[in-house]
Design a protein around this motif. Structure first.
Motif, mmCIF file in Angstrom:
data_model
loop_
_atom_site.group_PDB
_atom_site.id
_atom_site.type_symbol
_atom_site.label_atom_id
_atom_site.label_comp_id
_atom_site.label_asym_id
_atom_site.label_seq_id
_atom_site.Cartn_x
_atom_site.Cartn_y
_atom_site.Cartn_z
ATOM 1 N N UNK A 32 11.181 2.179 0.679
ATOM 2 C CA UNK A 32 10.036 1.996 1.105
ATOM 3 C C UNK A 32 8.928 2.474 -0.047
ATOM 4 N N UNK A 33 8.079 1.601 -0.201
ATOM 5 C CA UNK A 33 7.064 1.682 -1.380
ATOM 6 C C UNK A 33 5.761 1.621 -0.913
ATOM 7 N N UNK A 34 4.833 1.867 -1.819
ATOM 8 C CA UNK A 34 3.236 1.593 -1.636
ATOM 9 C C UNK A 34 2.540 1.304 -2.937
ATOM 10 N N UNK A 35 1.560 1.132 -2.853
ATOM 11 C CA UNK A 35 0.645 0.976 -4.333
ATOM 12 C C UNK A 35 -0.325 1.908 -4.390
ATOM 13 N N UNK A 36 -0.725 2.164 -5.789
ATOM 14 C CA UNK A 36 -1.813 3.034 -6.217
ATOM 15 C C UNK A 36 -2.809 2.276 -6.803
ATOM 16 N N UNK A 37 -4.270 2.419 -6.141
ATOM 17 C CA UNK A 37 -5.378 1.558 -6.725
ATOM 18 C C UNK A 37 -5.877 2.593 -7.845
ATOM 19 N N UNK A 38 -5.665 2.291 -9.121
ATOM 20 C CA UNK A 38 -6.036 3.104 -10.145
ATOM 21 C C UNK A 38 -7.612 2.733 -10.468
ATOM 22 N N UNK A 39 -8.216 1.873 -9.898
ATOM 23 C CA UNK A 39 -9.668 1.877 -10.288
ATOM 24 C C UNK A 39 -10.304 3.039 -9.449
ATOM 25 N N UNK A 40 -9.390 3.608 -8.504
ATOM 26 C CA UNK A 40 -10.309 4.793 -7.617
ATOM 27 C C UNK A 40 -9.971 6.059 -8.580
ATOM 28 N N UNK A 41 -9.270 5.931 -9.807
ATOM 29 C CA UNK A 41 -9.143 7.187 -10.432
ATOM 30 C C UNK A 41 -10.135 7.562 -11.459
ATOM 31 N N UNK A 42 -11.105 8.229 -11.050
ATOM 32 C CA UNK A 42 -12.223 8.536 -12.068
ATOM 33 C C UNK A 42 -12.347 9.997 -12.243
ATOM 34 N N UNK A 43 -12.205 10.168 -13.538
ATOM 35 C CA UNK A 43 -12.108 11.788 -14.114
ATOM 36 C C UNK A 43 -13.707 11.950 -14.340
ATOM 37 N N UNK A 44 -14.152 13.300 -13.871
ATOM 38 C CA UNK A 44 -15.539 13.688 -14.048
ATOM 39 C C UNK A 44 -15.079 14.720 -14.943
ATOM 40 N N UNK A 45 -15.998 14.802 -16.203
ATOM 41 C CA UNK A 45 -15.819 15.923 -17.042
ATOM 42 C C UNK A 45 -16.884 16.891 -16.684
ATOM 43 N N UNK A 46 -16.432 17.893 -16.315
ATOM 44 C CA UNK A 46 -17.508 18.977 -16.057
ATOM 45 C C UNK A 46 -18.163 19.393 -17.300
ATOM 46 N N UNK A 97 3.122 0.273 -8.241
ATOM 47 C CA UNK A 97 4.164 0.647 -7.024
ATOM 48 C C UNK A 97 4.712 1.804 -7.312
ATOM 49 N N UNK A 98 4.719 2.691 -6.118
ATOM 50 C CA UNK A 98 5.520 3.877 -6.467
ATOM 51 C C UNK A 98 6.469 4.128 -4.808
ATOM 52 N N UNK A 99 7.414 4.531 -4.975
ATOM 53 C CA UNK A 99 8.130 4.985 -3.630
ATOM 54 C C UNK A 99 7.460 5.968 -2.947
ATOM 55 N N UNK A 100 7.530 5.802 -1.625
ATOM 56 C CA UNK A 100 6.720 6.618 -0.784
ATOM 57 C C UNK A 100 7.043 8.081 -0.979
ATOM 58 N N UNK A 131 1.778 5.653 1.029
ATOM 59 C CA UNK A 131 2.746 5.399 2.090
ATOM 60 C C UNK A 131 3.132 4.038 2.209
ATOM 61 N N UNK A 132 3.983 3.694 2.866
ATOM 62 C CA UNK A 132 4.620 2.339 3.107
ATOM 63 C C UNK A 132 3.766 1.272 3.301
ATOM 64 N N UNK A 133 3.782 0.521 2.404
ATOM 65 C CA UNK A 133 2.790 -1.016 2.254
ATOM 66 C C UNK A 133 1.492 -0.670 2.492
ATOM 67 N N UNK A 134 1.030 0.231 2.002
ATOM 68 C CA UNK A 134 -0.312 0.765 1.878
ATOM 69 C C UNK A 134 -0.615 0.960 0.415
ATOM 70 N N UNK A 135 -2.247 0.591 0.218
ATOM 71 C CA UNK A 135 -2.698 0.900 -1.017
ATOM 72 C C UNK A 135 -3.576 2.327 -0.940
ATOM 73 N N UNK A 136 -3.319 3.161 -2.028
ATOM 74 C CA UNK A 136 -3.739 4.547 -2.157
ATOM 75 C C UNK A 136 -4.855 4.738 -3.109
ATOM 76 N N UNK A 137 -5.736 5.381 -2.464
ATOM 77 C CA UNK A 137 -6.891 5.703 -3.504
ATOM 78 C C UNK A 137 -6.911 7.101 -3.816
ATOM 79 N N UNK A 138 -7.537 7.574 -4.995
ATOM 80 C CA UNK A 138 -7.378 8.969 -5.329
ATOM 81 C C UNK A 138 -8.827 9.641 -5.580
ATOM 82 N N UNK A 139 -9.045 10.839 -5.019
ATOM 83 C CA UNK A 139 -10.052 11.377 -5.095
ATOM 84 C C UNK A 139 -10.588 11.540 -6.456
#
Length: 443
Positions: A32-46, A97-100, A131-139
């Motif tokens: 079971x795999x899902x995808x990571x939306x890397x465009x949501x990876x936004x580092x904020x330099x404090x 793509x990454x395993x669940x 999650x399986x067959x979903x695209x995940x965003x990152x805070x």
């Protein structure tokens, strides 16, 4: 047996070939795999607008969003800490793509350095779930300063009064790496590696109004993400007493030079500077014209005193002890009214290198109260005791809170391994302010 085994494989191969129509219908195990939306990876330099803009004033003001993230290193680890992916920020794939499962994304701006000019290192992390067959965003990944920043400032009056030999050296007691602030580098910021709380040894050296000023100042309990601003200024009364000419003042103040330190926590979203008052500028220690003249008594709440036996030739007031021809004991009597919380020693020697010290069971930095090296925490008790130094309960259980720092057995070693050698002793009392002094030897 080997022939039978190979024959069995052959039979299985024939069976597989003849029944391919059956195997096509058998279920194939899938992950079971899902995808990571890397465009949501936004580092904020404090606090980048403070750290970076002040580092190079010509850039002018900047915002956190304006900081260049291209070379930031992005790594992904699974829940067991096993690496799953690594890229630079500029080269991230779009939808890997990454395993669940649960993952941690780590962001770092650069490799760690021991001591380097204008080298802030930012790190941050964030967790996410595939999650399986979903695209995940990152805070948003908030990246904070992970090393120690030090700056040194000289006021204009001091610069005008000082010679060309003016230099302030800052050394990390954890790993003995140092940076030297001069007229040319005083606008730079120095960055030092840190793991937990770190002690930094500051040494002022230079000719001021014709007098050589050479004294230490210790920065205690400095942590990653903090900025220490060390300021040196010319005292109002710059005429030293003749017999004090060139003396080293153990508490970190020269005859013509005074020191102040401010602390700024750059891991806070709204950093605030806090002044750390040196021992001679604390509130309640203003000059009192009615106070009795008792120069031999401790001033104010100074609880640590350095002295020596009457018949000891050791110069403990900052003068240089020449190893050739040195005859007699080398003992410093250290007294702390409230007892000893720490008694740290830093050996800065051209001859007694870390390898040489290791050969006699020592290190270049250690705490006699615990018997441990700094920062590794190796137990040096046996080697310290073997060289006649007090350690552990010999210090903490002394009824008079006074011990002999006896380096008589060190002096012959300094003759075997020639060069300049400094022993900086920093005492942290149970109550009161830390106090330092430096013994100097030349060969």
């Amino acid at each position: 047996m080997k022939t039978k085994y190979l024959s069995s494989l052959a039979v299985l191969a024939l069976a597989f070939g003849s029944s391919s129509c059956i195997s096509d219908q058998m279920p194939v195990e899938s992950i079971d795999e899902g995808m990571l939306n890397t465009s949501s990876i936004v580092p904020e330099v404090l606090n980048a607008e403070i750290i970076i803009s002040e580092q190079n004033a010509s850039r002018g003001a900047m915002s956190r969003d304006a900081y260049d993230l291209s070379d930031f290193r992005i790594t992904v680890e699974d829940s067991r800490g096993v690496p799953a992916a690594e890229w630079t920020y500029a080269a991230m794939p779009s939808l890997p793509t990454f395993p669940v499962g649960t993952y941690t994304i780590n962001v770092v701006s650069r490799d760690e350095v021991h001591a380097e000019w204008d080298a802030p290192r930012f790190v941050g992390s964030q967790t996410f779930v595939i999650r399986k067959n979903e695209v995940t965003n990152v805070e948003t990944v908030v990246c904070k300063l992970s090393n120690i920043c030090v700056s040194v400032q000289f006021d204009e009056a001091l610069l005008n009064a000082a010679g060309e030999d003016l230099v302030v050296t800052v050394t990390s007691c954890d790993d003995a790496h140092s940076l030297s602030f001069t007229r040319e580098t005083m606008n730079n910021k120095g960055y030092f590696h840190s793991e937990g709380q770190t002690t930094l040894a500051v040494r002022f050296y230079g000719t001021v109004n014709g007098t050589l000023e050479d004294f230490p100042y210790t920065l205690q309990n400095v942590e990653a993400g903090q900025h220490r601003k060390v300021s040196f200024s010319l005292r109002g009364n710059t005429n030293p007493v003749p017999d004090e000419f060139g003396d080293v003042i153990p508490d970190g103040e020269g005859i013509s030079v005074s020191t102040t330190v401010t602390r700024e926590d750059l891991t806070s979203d709204s950093p605030i500077e806090e002044e750390i008052l040196p021992s001679d500028d604390r509130p309640g220690k203003e000059d009192n014209p009615d106070a009795p003249d008792t120069p031999d008594e401790p001033v104010g709440d100074a609880t640590v005193e350095f002295s020596k036996p009457d018949n000891c030739p050791l110069d403990i007031d900052g003068g240089v002890n020449e190893v050739d021809g040195y005859v007699g004991d080398a003992i410093v009597i250290i007294r702390s009214e409230s007892g000893f919380k720490k008694l740290e020693v830093v050996i800065d020697s051209e001859g007694l290198t870390p390898d040489v010290l290791k050969g006699v069971g020592l290190a270049s930095s250690f705490d006699l109260v615990t018997g441990l090296s700094i920062p590794d925490g190796d137990d040096l008790s046996e080697g310290l005791a073997g060289l006649g130094l007090p350690v552990k309960e010999q210090i903490t259980e002394d009824p008079d809170n006074a011990i002999n720092f006896d380096i008589t057995q060190f002096v012959p070693l300094l003759g075997i391994y020639p060069g300049n050698s400094d022993f900086t002793i920093t005492v942290t009392p149970i109550q009161g302010e830390p106090k330092s002094m430096t013994l100097k030897f030349h060969k």
